[in-house]
Motif scaffolding. Structure first.
Motif, short mmCIF file in Angstrom:
data_model
loop_
_atom_site.label_atom_id
_atom_site.label_comp_id
_atom_site.label_asym_id
_atom_site.label_seq_id
_atom_site.Cartn_x
_atom_site.Cartn_y
_atom_site.Cartn_z
N MET A 1 73.23 5.51 -39.53
CA MET A 1 72.92 6.43 -40.62
C MET A 1 71.49 6.18 -41.08
N PRO A 2 70.69 7.24 -41.18
CA PRO A 2 69.29 7.06 -41.61
C PRO A 2 69.20 6.63 -43.07
N GLN A 3 68.15 5.88 -43.36
CA GLN A 3 67.87 5.45 -44.72
C GLN A 3 67.29 6.61 -45.51
N LEU A 4 67.88 6.91 -46.67
CA LEU A 4 67.36 7.97 -47.54
C LEU A 4 66.34 7.39 -48.49
N ARG A 5 65.30 8.17 -48.76
CA ARG A 5 64.34 7.80 -49.80
C ARG A 5 63.99 9.06 -50.58
N PHE A 6 63.63 8.87 -51.82
CA PHE A 6 63.34 9.98 -52.73
C PHE A 6 61.95 9.80 -53.30
N ARG A 7 61.27 10.93 -53.48
CA ARG A 7 59.97 10.90 -54.15
C ARG A 7 59.69 12.29 -54.73
N GLN A 8 58.71 12.32 -55.63
CA GLN A 8 58.33 13.59 -56.23
C GLN A 8 57.56 14.45 -55.22
N MET A 9 57.73 15.76 -55.36
CA MET A 9 57.06 16.70 -54.48
C MET A 9 55.56 16.72 -54.77
N GLU A 10 54.79 16.89 -53.70
CA GLU A 10 53.34 17.05 -53.78
C GLU A 10 52.97 18.36 -53.09
#
Length: 188
Positions: A1-10
């Motif tokens: 399962m791939p690692q999820l990461r979150f960040r704000q949109m640019e």
């Protein structure tokens, strides 16, 4: 399962955001014309960015476009008399899209919570959304309800003008959209 990461949109994310949004919601839902406007509406007066993205192995798999308080329009599809807070204390959840291969795994909920944290920091007491009733198996309504969204009112033909005037192609209606939007409010 791939690692999820979150960040704000640019702004550099626009091409991939448009591609995923249109894959899920239909052609021309997000465009080169409306996405810069949407991006600006997600920047609060105190410098917060309410838009969030989810990635799996550096591939965009989820988007949450959220307008800051005072940066969205109370229009004919809104019922402010039924809201517990004034519009100045509400963000607007404009768009959420999760790649079909990642739906049901909590990506949408995580994106929503990231946006809520930023919205709370901008002074919001809640968020308003127009939820797509004709999403497959009414999944959008079910998801937003599970997150605490309360139904205010259903609005027929919510995206009709977008499909006639702006070239939005509804995947459910096979062109001109007659879908219903559930006006929903989520208290923080």
């Amino acid at each position: 399962m791939p690692q999820l990461r979150f960040r704000q949109m640019e702004m550099a994310d626009f091409p991939n955001v448009m591609a995923l949004g249109n894959k899920v919601h239909g052609d021309n839902y997000l465009t080169e014309e409306n996405l810069p406007d949407y991006f600006a509406r997600g920047q609060s007066d105190d410098g917060r960015n309410l838009h969030w993205l989810a990635f799996a192995d550096d591939i965009l798999v989820g988007i949450r476009i959220t307008f800051a308080p005072g940066k969205w329009d109370v229009d004919t599809w809104c019922t402010p008399s039924a809201w517990p807070f004034p519009a100045t204390q509400l963000c607007y959840f404009k768009c959420s899209a999760v790649d079909p291969d990642f739906q049901g795994g909590g990506v949408g909920k995580s994106l929503l919570y990231h946006s809520i944290i930023e919205a709370q920091g901008a002074g919001c007491q809640g968020g308003l959304a127009h939820i797509w009733r004709q999403s497959p198996n009414n999944s959008a309504f079910e998801y937003f309800s599970r997150c605490g969204g309360e139904l205010i009112q259903d609005h027929k033909d919510r995206w009709y003008r977008s499909s006639v005037d702006d070239g939005y192609y509804c995947p459910v209606c096979d062109g001109i959209c007659h879908c219903t939007a559930a006006e929903m409010l989520l208290r923080f």
